[in-house]
Design a protein around this motif. Sequence first.
Motif, mmCIF file in Angstrom:
data_model
loop_
_atom_site.group_PDB
_atom_site.id
_atom_site.type_symbol
_atom_site.label_atom_id
_atom_site.label_comp_id
_atom_site.label_asym_id
_atom_site.label_seq_id
_atom_site.Cartn_x
_atom_site.Cartn_y
_atom_site.Cartn_z
ATOM 1 N N GLU A 95 0.835 -1.218 0.000
ATOM 2 C CA GLU A 95 0.000 0.000 0.000
ATOM 3 C C GLU A 95 0.868 1.266 0.000
ATOM 4 O OE1 GLU A 95 -2.584 -0.723 3.341
ATOM 5 O OE2 GLU A 95 -3.901 -1.992 2.137
ATOM 6 N N ILE A 96 2.095 1.120 -0.528
ATOM 7 C CA ILE A 96 3.019 2.262 -0.591
ATOM 8 C C ILE A 96 3.103 2.792 -2.022
ATOM 9 C CG2 ILE A 96 5.506 2.799 -0.507
ATOM 10 C CD1 ILE A 96 5.520 1.461 2.219
ATOM 11 N N ALA A 97 3.024 4.121 -2.146
ATOM 12 C CA ALA A 97 3.228 4.767 -3.445
ATOM 13 C C ALA A 97 4.646 5.317 -3.471
ATOM 14 C CB ALA A 97 2.222 5.898 -3.640
ATOM 15 N N THR A 98 5.386 5.014 -4.533
ATOM 16 C CA THR A 98 6.740 5.535 -4.704
ATOM 17 C C THR A 98 6.671 6.645 -5.747
ATOM 18 O OG1 THR A 98 7.640 3.368 -4.186
ATOM 19 C CG2 THR A 98 9.112 4.896 -5.317
ATOM 20 N N VAL A 99 7.081 7.853 -5.347
ATOM 21 C CA VAL A 99 6.902 8.991 -6.254
ATOM 22 C C VAL A 99 8.175 9.827 -6.345
ATOM 23 C CG1 VAL A 99 4.436 9.121 -5.663
ATOM 24 C CG2 VAL A 99 6.045 10.662 -4.513
ATOM 25 N N GLY A 100 8.322 10.503 -7.467
ATOM 26 C CA GLY A 100 9.410 11.469 -7.620
ATOM 27 C C GLY A 100 9.033 12.775 -6.947
ATOM 28 N N PRO A 101 10.026 13.607 -6.596
ATOM 29 C CA PRO A 101 9.739 14.847 -5.871
ATOM 30 C C PRO A 101 8.961 15.877 -6.684
ATOM 31 C CG PRO A 101 12.079 14.722 -6.455
ATOM 32 C CD PRO A 101 11.470 13.390 -6.788
ATOM 33 N N ALA A 102 8.960 15.750 -8.017
ATOM 34 C CA ALA A 102 8.226 16.739 -8.830
ATOM 35 C C ALA A 102 6.780 16.315 -9.078
ATOM 36 C CB ALA A 102 8.942 16.967 -10.153
ATOM 37 N N THR A 103 6.364 15.194 -8.522
ATOM 38 C CA THR A 103 4.964 14.765 -8.669
ATOM 39 C C THR A 103 4.054 15.824 -8.086
ATOM 40 O OG1 THR A 103 5.762 12.551 -8.303
ATOM 41 C CG2 THR A 103 3.394 12.861 -8.178
ATOM 42 N N ARG A 104 3.035 16.218 -8.854
ATOM 43 C CA ARG A 104 2.159 17.310 -8.407
ATOM 44 C C ARG A 104 0.922 16.767 -7.682
ATOM 45 N NH1 ARG A 104 1.759 19.654 -14.299
ATOM 46 N NH2 ARG A 104 1.449 17.421 -14.507
ATOM 47 N N SER A 105 0.478 17.560 -6.678
ATOM 48 C CA SER A 105 -0.569 17.102 -5.768
ATOM 49 C C SER A 105 -1.833 16.623 -6.480
ATOM 50 C CB SER A 105 -0.964 18.255 -4.839
ATOM 51 O OG SER A 105 0.103 18.577 -3.991
ATOM 52 N N GLY A 106 -2.475 17.554 -7.176
ATOM 53 C CA GLY A 106 -3.791 17.254 -7.727
ATOM 54 C C GLY A 106 -3.778 16.947 -9.206
ATOM 55 N N LEU A 107 -2.682 17.286 -9.888
ATOM 56 C CA LEU A 107 -2.620 16.978 -11.316
ATOM 57 C C LEU A 107 -2.111 15.557 -11.537
ATOM 58 C CD1 LEU A 107 -1.328 20.177 -13.159
ATOM 59 C CD2 LEU A 107 -3.644 19.319 -12.890
ATOM 60 N N ASP A 108 -1.235 15.084 -10.636
ATOM 61 C CA ASP A 108 -0.632 13.761 -10.835
ATOM 62 C C ASP A 108 -1.070 12.769 -9.757
ATOM 63 O OD1 ASP A 108 0.928 14.951 -12.904
ATOM 64 O OD2 ASP A 108 2.431 15.563 -11.437
ATOM 65 N N LEU A 109 -0.668 13.062 -8.489
ATOM 66 C CA LEU A 109 -0.735 12.015 -7.471
ATOM 67 C C LEU A 109 -2.162 11.646 -7.069
ATOM 68 C CD1 LEU A 109 0.769 10.078 -5.695
ATOM 69 C CD2 LEU A 109 1.101 11.888 -4.003
ATOM 70 N N ASP A 110 -3.008 12.645 -6.808
ATOM 71 C CA ASP A 110 -4.347 12.279 -6.335
ATOM 72 C C ASP A 110 -5.128 11.462 -7.369
ATOM 73 O OD1 ASP A 110 -6.393 12.535 -4.164
ATOM 74 O OD2 ASP A 110 -7.484 13.301 -5.898
ATOM 75 N N PRO A 111 -5.164 11.894 -8.658
ATOM 76 C CA PRO A 111 -5.890 11.064 -9.624
ATOM 77 C C PRO A 111 -5.272 9.669 -9.793
ATOM 78 C CG PRO A 111 -5.103 13.118 -10.652
ATOM 79 C CD PRO A 111 -4.706 13.171 -9.222
ATOM 80 N N PHE A 112 -3.940 9.591 -9.683
ATOM 81 C CA PHE A 112 -3.278 8.286 -9.800
ATOM 82 C C PHE A 112 -3.716 7.366 -8.651
ATOM 83 C CE2 PHE A 112 0.460 5.721 -8.427
ATOM 84 C CZ PHE A 112 0.552 4.876 -9.531
ATOM 85 N N LEU A 113 -3.700 7.907 -7.435
ATOM 86 C CA LEU A 113 -4.096 7.071 -6.289
ATOM 87 C C LEU A 113 -5.578 6.712 -6.358
ATOM 88 C CD1 LEU A 113 -2.068 8.668 -3.355
ATOM 89 C CD2 LEU A 113 -1.602 6.544 -4.594
ATOM 90 N N ALA A 114 -6.399 7.622 -6.901
ATOM 91 C CA ALA A 114 -7.844 7.353 -7.012
ATOM 92 C C ALA A 114 -8.090 6.089 -7.840
ATOM 93 C CB ALA A 114 -8.556 8.546 -7.636
ATOM 94 N N THR A 115 -7.253 5.861 -8.848
ATOM 95 C CA THR A 115 -7.466 4.665 -9.684
ATOM 96 C C THR A 115 -7.194 3.384 -8.887
ATOM 97 O OG1 THR A 115 -5.200 4.599 -10.528
ATOM 98 C CG2 THR A 115 -6.785 5.909 -11.801
ATOM 99 N N HIS A 116 -6.492 3.527 -7.754
ATOM 100 C CA HIS A 116 -6.231 2.361 -6.896
ATOM 101 C C HIS A 116 -7.106 2.387 -5.634
ATOM 102 C CE1 HIS A 116 -2.706 1.149 -9.236
ATOM 103 N NE2 HIS A 116 -2.395 2.428 -9.304
ATOM 104 N N GLY A 117 -8.026 3.334 -5.554
ATOM 105 C CA GLY A 117 -8.892 3.442 -4.364
ATOM 106 C C GLY A 117 -8.127 3.916 -3.143
#
Length: 442
Positions: A95-117
């Motif tokens: 249940e860990i997400a590995t992300v780069g430091p330039a990942t953006r809050s609402g443009l990248d990470l939140d929609p990505f995590l939403a696809t995994h619930g």
Amino acid sequence: MSFTGAFWRSGDVGFSDAALANIFNGRRPSRRPAAVLRAADAADVAAGVKLAAAEGWKLSVRSGGHSWAAWSLREDALLIDLGALNGMHYDAGTEIATVGPATRSGLDLDPFLATHGRFFAVGHHPTVSMGGFLLQGGMGLGCRGGGWAVESVESMDVVTASGELVRCSETENADLFWAARGSGPGFFGVVTELRLRTRPRHRSLIRSTYVYPAEVASEVLTWFHSVRRDVDPSVSFLAIGATPPGSDSPVVIIDGVSFDGGPSALAPLETCPVAGRALKSTAAQPTDMSALFAEQSAGSPAGLHYFVDNVYLVEEASDLVPALVAAFTDLPTPQSSVILSDFSPQASRALPDMAVSLRPDLYFAAYVAGRGPADDEKCRSWLDSAMNRLSAYSDGCYLGDSDFTVRPDRILSAAAWSRLQRIRAFRDPEGRFPGYLGTPVQ
Ligand SMILES: Cc1cc2nc3c(=O)[nH]c(=O)nc-3n(C[C@H](O)[C@H](O)[C@H](O)COP(=O)(O)OP(=O)(O)OC[C@H]3O[C@@H](n4cnc5c(N)ncnc54)[C@H](O)[C@@H]3O)c2cc1C
């Protein structure tokens, strides 16, 4: 030295654009680095750190460019731009997400995590990047009851001041991990990857909003102060001073968003004694993350000339409210806004052992914005006066909305500050990383 990414020295064609790339604030300082490295990967970062040592440069870092005061611009430095380090991976087993430091809050990470619930407490504005946001602690969505976003970082990869790529966590390089969770631009390493503990995504987001005319600001803010501790921790609860589009009169907006708390969690918002004076209200209506991000984007567009400051407040309403009313009802431009956000659930939460060490109870921030240089003087002097009045009640401030070159304040407890200096002296003995711009109060 060769890099996979791109490299410019001062004077090279493209240097100027590279030095300013992705800086959110349209008001730019005159500081410029000696060179810019747009790193392609962690190996480039390590090579850049070594080049800086050979050239006698300091090191500055940019992930998303959202620091209001453009901290990534430092003189005599190699600026390492991590904009290309924006990968995301989710492991359903851990249940860990590995992300780069330039990942953006609402443009990248939140929609990505939403696809995994799944959910992570990203920043409120969709383009804020994980690097700077998490190093400062991270006041993310749902943080009133959920705590600092950085509490959910499991580990990070860091290129140290000596150019070595190491992992840090509670069990590996624990001193670096402690410092990385809260020192922000005072950190002495380059974070190239972050592993985030995610949690199940909320099932419902419900929102109540009440818009009051400036004439009742005193009554509304006094009530806000008296009711805030009774509002369920699942609700983000704040008062906003802003000027609605098409109007020239500021209003006071009371806003609550309940994360899975249901409509009953928002019931205290209906108790304002001047509720009948509301110009507009919507009680307990469903909303979603994309609506929240869209509102933030519209309210804080990139490129305006921003002047920003903040303070953690402690005092009785009778003292605080007059100073707050002046700030809420006399905004210098239609693009400016202020917020008063309740953090009272934080007082009883146990904090992990990390550099973040102050416990805000009540948070005030001013985002003063003009359309260009012609507004700068008016914005600056308005903010200085507002902060002069409010800093009398200061219990420190949040790094993310600070500028110590204008108003120094306390960012860490005395013990955390001393510990940070000891770790810095050990990890960066040559002072390769320049530290805070301006000096926080110790
Ligand atoms: C419109 C807007 C909305 C915001 N909303 C929020 C919010 O909701 N919650 C909140 O907490 N904050 C918020 N902030 C503040 C924001 O979190 C900070 O400005 C943060 O520094 C932004 O991170 P960044 O990577 O985009 O910025 P950058 O300017 O790239 O980074 C700021 C500094 O952090 C350090 N840094 C960044 N990345 C690294 C790295 N990978 N390794 C080492 N050091 C690094 C560097 O010293 C750098 O100069 C907001 C800012 C803006 C402009």
